[in-house]
Design a protein around this motif. Structure first.
Motif, PDB file in Angstrom:
ATOM      1  N   MET A  61     -68.089  28.197  23.560  1.00  0.00           N
ATOM      2  CA  MET A  61     -66.818  27.603  24.003  1.00  0.00           C
ATOM      3  C   MET A  61     -66.217  28.700  24.755  1.00  0.00           C
ATOM      4  SD  MET A  61     -65.571  26.284  20.148  1.00  0.00           S
ATOM      5  CE  MET A  61     -64.107  25.795  20.621  1.00  0.00           C
ATOM      6  N   SER A  62     -66.004  28.459  26.187  1.00  0.00           N
ATOM      7  CA  SER A  62     -65.459  29.243  26.872  1.00  0.00           C
ATOM      8  C   SER A  62     -63.793  29.253  26.627  1.00  0.00           C
ATOM      9  CB  SER A  62     -65.721  29.173  28.253  1.00  0.00           C
ATOM     10  OG  SER A  62     -64.706  27.916  28.945  1.00  0.00           O
ATOM     11  N   PRO A  63     -63.028  29.929  27.172  1.00  0.00           N
ATOM     12  CA  PRO A  63     -61.595  29.775  26.990  1.00  0.00           C
ATOM     13  C   PRO A  63     -60.961  28.657  27.855  1.00  0.00           C
ATOM     14  CG  PRO A  63     -62.020  31.992  27.515  1.00  0.00           C
ATOM     15  CD  PRO A  63     -63.207  31.480  27.821  1.00  0.00           C
ATOM     16  N   LEU A  64     -61.722  28.132  28.620  1.00  0.00           N
ATOM     17  CA  LEU A  64     -61.188  26.850  29.195  1.00  0.00           C
ATOM     18  C   LEU A  64     -61.615  25.476  28.495  1.00  0.00           C
ATOM     19  CD1 LEU A  64     -62.013  27.842  33.039  1.00  0.00           C
ATOM     20  CD2 LEU A  64     -59.650  28.318  31.687  1.00  0.00           C
TER      21      LEU A  64
ATOM     22  N   ASP B 297     -66.511  21.099  22.666  1.00  0.00           N
ATOM     23  CA  ASP B 297     -66.867  21.318  23.754  1.00  0.00           C
ATOM     24  C   ASP B 297     -67.387  22.586  24.067  1.00  0.00           C
ATOM     25  OD1 ASP B 297     -65.343  19.127  23.667  1.00  0.00           O
ATOM     26  OD2 ASP B 297     -64.531  19.415  25.810  1.00  0.00           O
ATOM     27  N   GLY B 298     -68.227  22.830  24.961  1.00  0.00           N
ATOM     28  CA  GLY B 298     -68.930  24.094  25.406  1.00  0.00           C
ATOM     29  C   GLY B 298     -70.258  23.914  26.146  1.00  0.00           C
TER      30      GLY B 298
ATOM     31  N   PHE C 109     -60.190  24.376  14.260  1.00  0.00           N
ATOM     32  CA  PHE C 109     -59.843  24.736  15.542  1.00  0.00           C
ATOM     33  C   PHE C 109     -60.172  26.265  15.726  1.00  0.00           C
ATOM     34  CE2 PHE C 109     -56.768  25.693  18.916  1.00  0.00           C
ATOM     35  CZ  PHE C 109     -56.787  24.711  19.606  1.00  0.00           C
ATOM     36  N   ILE C 110     -60.659  26.748  16.805  1.00  0.00           N
ATOM     37  CA  ILE C 110     -61.037  28.299  16.978  1.00  0.00           C
ATOM     38  C   ILE C 110     -59.963  28.492  17.930  1.00  0.00           C
ATOM     39  CG2 ILE C 110     -62.370  30.075  17.392  1.00  0.00           C
ATOM     40  CD1 ILE C 110     -64.855  28.181  16.507  1.00  0.00           C
ATOM     41  N   LYS C 111     -59.075  29.301  17.787  1.00  0.00           N
ATOM     42  CA  LYS C 111     -58.019  29.936  18.947  1.00  0.00           C
ATOM     43  C   LYS C 111     -58.713  30.686  20.230  1.00  0.00           C
ATOM     44  CE  LYS C 111     -53.950  28.868  16.021  1.00  0.00           C
ATOM     45  NZ  LYS C 111     -52.895  29.570  15.360  1.00  0.00           N
ATOM     46  N   PHE C 112     -58.473  30.309  21.325  1.00  0.00           N
ATOM     47  CA  PHE C 112     -59.046  30.791  22.346  1.00  0.00           C
ATOM     48  C   PHE C 112     -60.498  31.117  22.465  1.00  0.00           C
ATOM     49  CE2 PHE C 112     -54.499  32.338  21.576  1.00  0.00           C
ATOM     50  CZ  PHE C 112     -53.772  31.665  22.480  1.00  0.00           C
TER      51      PHE C 112
ATOM     52  N   LEU D 154     -51.983  27.914  31.369  1.00  0.00           N
ATOM     53  CA  LEU D 154     -53.281  28.434  30.921  1.00  0.00           C
ATOM     54  C   LEU D 154     -53.197  28.544  29.476  1.00  0.00           C
ATOM     55  CD1 LEU D 154     -56.015  29.745  31.494  1.00  0.00           C
ATOM     56  CD2 LEU D 154     -55.130  31.955  31.346  1.00  0.00           C
ATOM     57  N   VAL D 155     -52.206  28.876  28.856  1.00  0.00           N
ATOM     58  CA  VAL D 155     -51.898  28.757  27.364  1.00  0.00           C
ATOM     59  C   VAL D 155     -52.051  27.440  26.880  1.00  0.00           C
ATOM     60  CG1 VAL D 155     -50.431  29.470  25.372  1.00  0.00           C
ATOM     61  CG2 VAL D 155     -50.897  31.274  27.236  1.00  0.00           C
TER      62      VAL D 155
END
Length: 220
Positions: free
Chosen positions: A100-103, A74-75, A184-187, A50-51
């Protein structure tokens, strides 16, 4: 597919922490319980996967077009409306927001080519990305790209409830190229675009976008 450099420390740290956890569990908790050890190992592998998927960069055929505004992330399209942009333009613009979801893939790309005529970073809160005040209260950046003909498009990276760090690779006065990495946006989080009123919007509410591929709008 490749993995983004922003994830190197996090992926390494997560992997070492999970290995240590499994080692301690084996020697002090579950040495005589193979079922529990297998379950812990399985959960650890799933968590690591997942990470890792947060930092994936899939191979894509990117879209280029002088009059086209390409999706920076993406989103899912969650906002399409005419609104007042009060930071830079201070007038009405067409806003398109992508959640943007975590996935989702988390790399952000330049929506068009040109010169970065304005850049600001703002530390802030971590409200959920769909909160009405997230655009003005959350950690965020504002990037304005000006084309040679003078047309400007504003892009805003907005951190969400899970995100704790926004990364950017552009600076004011720099020449940038469409679809190249700008940050980049983390998570997970949200990206807002503020377009001229005469721009033709090519996406619909709820539509899924692919960063660097989907044509969000066409400029007049």
């Amino acid at each position: 597919m490749r993995l983004h450099r922003e994830g190197t420390t996090i992926m390494l740290g997560t992997g070492l922490a999970l290995l240590a956890l499994n080692g301690l569990a084996y020697y002090f908790l579950f040495r005589e319980n193979s079922t529990a050890m297998w379950l812990l190992a399985l959960v650890s592998v799933l968590l690591f996967i997942l990470v890792v998927q947060f930092f994936r960069i899939p191979a894509r055929l990117l879209t280029l077009g002088e009059k086209q505004v390409i999706a920076p992330a993406d989103g899912t399209v969650v906002v399409i409306e005419e609104t007042e942009e009060g930071e830079y333009f201070k007038d009405k613009r067409r806003q398109v927001s992508i959640f943007m979801s975590p996935l989702n893939v988390h790399v952000n790309r330049n929506p068009l080519s040109g010169v970065v005529s304005y850049f600001r970073y703002y530390p802030g809160k971590y409200l959920v990305a769909w909160h009405p005040k997230s655009s003005t209260d959350n950690e965020r950046t504002t990037v304005v790209i000006q084309q040679p003909n003078g047309v400007e498009v504003l892009m805003r990276q907005i951190a969400g409830a899970l995100a704790r760090r926004i990364v950017w690779y552009v600076k004011e006065g720099e020449q940038v190229k469409q679809t190249e990495e700008m940050g980049f946006i983390k998570f997970g989080s949200r990206v807002d675009l503020y377009l001229p009123l005469d721009a033709k919007i090519n996406v619909k509410m709820g539509e899924k976008t692919k960063g660097g591929v989907t044509v969000v709008a066409e400029l007049a």
